[in-house]
Design a protein around this motif. Structure first.
Motif, PDB file in Angstrom:
ATOM      1  N   ILE A 128       0.859  -1.180   0.000  1.00 57.66           N
ATOM      2  CA  ILE A 128       0.000   0.000   0.000  1.00 57.66           C
ATOM      3  C   ILE A 128       0.900   1.236   0.000  1.00 57.66           C
ATOM      4  O   ILE A 128       1.477   1.581   1.029  1.00 57.66           O
ATOM      5  CB  ILE A 128      -0.933   0.015   1.225  1.00 57.66           C
ATOM      6  CG1 ILE A 128      -1.742  -1.283   1.304  1.00 57.66           C
ATOM      7  CG2 ILE A 128      -1.869   1.221   1.161  1.00 57.66           C
ATOM      8  CD1 ILE A 128      -2.543  -1.448   2.568  1.00 57.66           C
ATOM      9  N   PRO A 129       1.021   1.908  -1.143  1.00 55.90           N
ATOM     10  CA  PRO A 129       1.845   3.123  -1.198  1.00 55.90           C
ATOM     11  C   PRO A 129       1.380   4.159  -0.173  1.00 55.90           C
ATOM     12  O   PRO A 129       0.187   4.338   0.048  1.00 55.90           O
ATOM     13  CB  PRO A 129       1.631   3.633  -2.626  1.00 55.90           C
ATOM     14  CG  PRO A 129       1.234   2.429  -3.407  1.00 55.90           C
ATOM     15  CD  PRO A 129       0.451   1.578  -2.443  1.00 55.90           C
ATOM     16  N   GLY A 130       2.354   4.810   0.487  1.00 60.90           N
ATOM     17  CA  GLY A 130       2.034   5.813   1.490  1.00 60.90           C
ATOM     18  C   GLY A 130       1.836   5.255   2.885  1.00 60.90           C
ATOM     19  O   GLY A 130       1.494   5.991   3.808  1.00 60.90           O
ATOM     20  N   ARG A 131       2.076   3.976   3.059  1.00 61.26           N
ATOM     21  CA  ARG A 131       1.913   3.339   4.361  1.00 61.26           C
ATOM     22  C   ARG A 131       3.167   2.547   4.681  1.00 61.26           C
ATOM     23  O   ARG A 131       3.687   1.847   3.822  1.00 61.26           O
ATOM     24  CB  ARG A 131       0.706   2.396   4.324  1.00 61.26           C
ATOM     25  CG  ARG A 131       0.406   1.711   5.636  1.00 61.26           C
ATOM     26  CD  ARG A 131      -0.834   0.817   5.486  1.00 61.26           C
ATOM     27  NE  ARG A 131      -1.122   0.149   6.743  1.00 61.26           N
ATOM     28  CZ  ARG A 131      -0.617  -1.029   7.094  1.00 61.26           C
ATOM     29  NH1 ARG A 131       0.193  -1.671   6.284  1.00 61.26           N
ATOM     30  NH2 ARG A 131      -0.918  -1.559   8.253  1.00 61.26           N
ATOM     31  N   PRO A 132       3.685   2.642   5.917  1.00 62.96           N
ATOM     32  CA  PRO A 132       4.853   1.827   6.277  1.00 62.96           C
ATOM     33  C   PRO A 132       4.439   0.358   6.430  1.00 62.96           C
ATOM     34  O   PRO A 132       4.072  -0.090   7.509  1.00 62.96           O
ATOM     35  CB  PRO A 132       5.315   2.426   7.609  1.00 62.96           C
ATOM     36  CG  PRO A 132       4.096   3.072   8.188  1.00 62.96           C
ATOM     37  CD  PRO A 132       3.249   3.503   7.024  1.00 62.96           C
ATOM     38  N   ASP A 133       4.454  -0.374   5.323  1.00 60.85           N
ATOM     39  CA  ASP A 133       3.961  -1.751   5.327  1.00 60.85           C
ATOM     40  C   ASP A 133       4.857  -2.673   6.136  1.00 60.85           C
ATOM     41  O   ASP A 133       6.070  -2.523   6.165  1.00 60.85           O
ATOM     42  CB  ASP A 133       3.855  -2.275   3.887  1.00 60.85           C
ATOM     43  CG  ASP A 133       2.749  -1.586   3.113  1.00 60.85           C
ATOM     44  OD1 ASP A 133       1.765  -1.176   3.744  1.00 60.85           O
ATOM     45  OD2 ASP A 133       2.884  -1.456   1.890  1.00 60.85           O
TER      46      ASP A 133
END
Length: 193
Positions: A128-133
């Protein structure tokens, strides 16, 4: 007469299909309107006791469920706008159910109930781009369910059953949450003791 005075105890296993409701995915600061939660599959185990004092009409069931599904969410704001984030959701539920049934039909036993307990939503393979996965992220919360079904007796000891279930739980992870609501169809087999 002696059979009616015994406690009815059973153990059952089942396979399930889940049809989640596609709403309630929150990412960063708002709702993701076009998020999709895919149809899933899983399995479960139940142990139930219907005490003789209740004449077999009311009982308590302990249930453990595991299922997997995928979530996809189109990103409309922030980093990754225009991309589609994807993650696998594993849901594990440990429930206590209060069951009411009609046990005196020769071949079929209809039943219904409500339950509550611990529901854990585990995210894996997050992209998920924009989230520290993370490779693994868990959220545990209170979950509740409503259920109705019917058992069909093959013998005095063995039965098969079909059941409908509605489950609700609200999961919260880092920068993402889900108001998980799902319909379930179950089919299984059980053994009375």
């Amino acid at each position: 007469m002696q059979d009616e005075e015994r406690n009815d105890v059973y153990l059952s296993v089942y396979a399930l299909g889940s049809w989640p409701i596609n709403n309630g995915v929150f990412f960063q600061t708002g709702t993701v309107p076009d998020a999709k939660i895919s149809v899933g599959a899983g399995a479960g185990l139940k142990v139930a006791v219907f005490p003789s004092i209740a004449k077999g009409f009311v009982g308590v069931e302990l249930e453990s469920i595991g299922q997997s599904t995928d979530i996809s969410l189109p990103l409309t704001t922030g980093p990754g706008t225009g991309a589609v984030g994807r993650v696998n959701l594993w849901a594990f539920n440990s429930m206590v159910n209060l069951i009411v049934r009609y046990p005196h039909l020769p071949m079929m036993i209809p039943y219904g109930g409500v339950g509550g307990g611990i529901s854990s939503g585990v995210l894996t393979h997050a992209d998920i781009p924009g989230r520290p996965d993370k490779d693994f992220e868990s959220s545990s919360t209170f979950g509740y369910q409503f259920l109705a079904g019917v058992q069909s007796n093959w013998s005095k000891k063995v039965f098969v059953f079909g059941e409908y279930k509605y489950l609700a739980a609200n999961y919260h992870w880092q920068r993402m949450s889900l108001d998980f609501r799902s319909h379930y169809g179950l089919i299984g087999v059980g053994l009375r003791f």
